[in-house]
Design a protein around this motif. Structure first.
Motif, PDB file in Angstrom:
ATOM      1  N   GLN A  24      43.740  35.119  38.333  1.00  0.00           N
ATOM      2  CA  GLN A  24      44.372  36.355  38.272  1.00  0.00           C
ATOM      3  C   GLN A  24      43.579  37.453  39.245  1.00  0.00           C
ATOM      4  O   GLN A  24      44.285  38.302  39.784  1.00  0.00           O
ATOM      5  CB  GLN A  24      44.336  36.962  36.899  1.00  0.00           C
ATOM      6  CG  GLN A  24      45.414  36.154  36.257  1.00  0.00           C
ATOM      7  CD  GLN A  24      45.468  36.430  34.484  1.00  0.00           C
ATOM      8  OE1 GLN A  24      44.480  37.472  34.235  1.00  0.00           O
ATOM      9  NE2 GLN A  24      46.356  36.181  33.823  1.00  0.00           N
ATOM     10  N   SER A  28      45.333  39.138  42.295  1.00  0.00           N
ATOM     11  CA  SER A  28      45.330  40.680  42.528  1.00  0.00           C
ATOM     12  C   SER A  28      44.741  40.946  43.581  1.00  0.00           C
ATOM     13  O   SER A  28      45.348  42.040  44.338  1.00  0.00           O
ATOM     14  CB  SER A  28      44.568  41.283  41.312  1.00  0.00           C
ATOM     15  OG  SER A  28      44.346  42.729  41.353  1.00  0.00           O
ATOM     16  N   THR A  29      43.563  40.663  44.243  1.00  0.00           N
ATOM     17  CA  THR A  29      42.949  40.795  45.452  1.00  0.00           C
ATOM     18  C   THR A  29      43.769  40.385  46.575  1.00  0.00           C
ATOM     19  O   THR A  29      43.783  41.378  47.458  1.00  0.00           O
ATOM     20  CB  THR A  29      41.673  40.274  45.548  1.00  0.00           C
ATOM     21  OG1 THR A  29      40.947  40.295  44.426  1.00  0.00           O
ATOM     22  CG2 THR A  29      41.008  40.650  46.793  1.00  0.00           C
ATOM     23  N   LYS A  31      47.247  40.477  46.589  1.00  0.00           N
ATOM     24  CA  LYS A  31      48.241  41.383  46.644  1.00  0.00           C
ATOM     25  C   LYS A  31      47.694  42.713  47.214  1.00  0.00           C
ATOM     26  O   LYS A  31      48.281  43.485  48.023  1.00  0.00           O
ATOM     27  CB  LYS A  31      48.599  41.572  45.238  1.00  0.00           C
ATOM     28  CG  LYS A  31      49.483  40.452  44.694  1.00  0.00           C
ATOM     29  CD  LYS A  31      50.128  40.552  43.356  1.00  0.00           C
ATOM     30  CE  LYS A  31      50.981  39.160  42.848  1.00  0.00           C
ATOM     31  NZ  LYS A  31      51.408  39.503  41.471  1.00  0.00           N
ATOM     32  N   GLN A  32      46.643  43.133  46.850  1.00  0.00           N
ATOM     33  CA  GLN A  32      45.955  44.418  47.229  1.00  0.00           C
ATOM     34  C   GLN A  32      45.764  44.259  48.777  1.00  0.00           C
ATOM     35  O   GLN A  32      46.126  45.250  49.508  1.00  0.00           O
ATOM     36  CB  GLN A  32      44.717  44.685  46.515  1.00  0.00           C
ATOM     37  CG  GLN A  32      44.469  45.207  45.149  1.00  0.00           C
ATOM     38  CD  GLN A  32      43.242  45.440  44.541  1.00  0.00           C
ATOM     39  OE1 GLN A  32      42.546  45.046  45.133  1.00  0.00           O
ATOM     40  NE2 GLN A  32      43.566  46.087  43.392  1.00  0.00           N
TER      41      GLN A  32
END
Length: 143
Positions: A24, A28-29, A31-32
């Motif tokens: 996750q 998340s990284t 996507k950032q």
């Protein structure tokens, strides 16, 4: 009904939870990073757009100023041609009148024309000075 609790199963369960959390975190990284790339792309397009606008503005200002100075110079040339032609006309008339022995006519005309010209020039400069004075005193208009 006693259940035996194996500590090895707890470790495996903790490892799965840790692996899921890491996945996750990685997602998340990623996507950032994708969002940052998109923001950078938008900013670069905005910079390119601003650069095009700035270059067009500079070109427009250059053309405006060159046209403005050209028109002003044309205006000065026309003014000097008018003044020169009127001077030649008055001198020609005066010399013709003097040559035909009408010196009194020339002196009477100069007695009437000189105060008129002085008054016109003085009034023009007085009005120009007052206009400039008002322009300095009034605050500039804001859009």
């Amino acid at each position: 009904m006693t259940e035996s609790h194996d500590p090895h199963d707890d470790e495996i369960d903790d490892a799965r939870q840790l692996t899921a959390a890491v996945h996750q975190l990685v997602e998340s990284t990623e996507k950032q990073h994708e969002i940052k790339r998109a923001e950078i792309e938008v900013q670069s397009k905005e910079i390119e757009s601003n650069e095009k606008i700035a270059l067009a503005s500079i070109q427009a200002q250059r053309e405006y100023h060159s046209q403005r100075f050209t028109r002003y110079n044309d205006h000065l040339i026309h003014r000097y041609l008018f003044i020169g032609s009127m001077t030649v006309l008055v001198l020609g008339f005066s010399l013709g009148a003097i040559w035909l022995d009408a010196k009194d006519l020339v002196s009477d005309l100069f007695k009437m024309i000189v105060p008129l010209v002085v008054g016109l020039a003085g009034g023009y400069h007085w009005g120009a000075r007052n206009t400039m004075k008002r322009a300095r005193e009034e605050p500039p208009e804001e859009d």
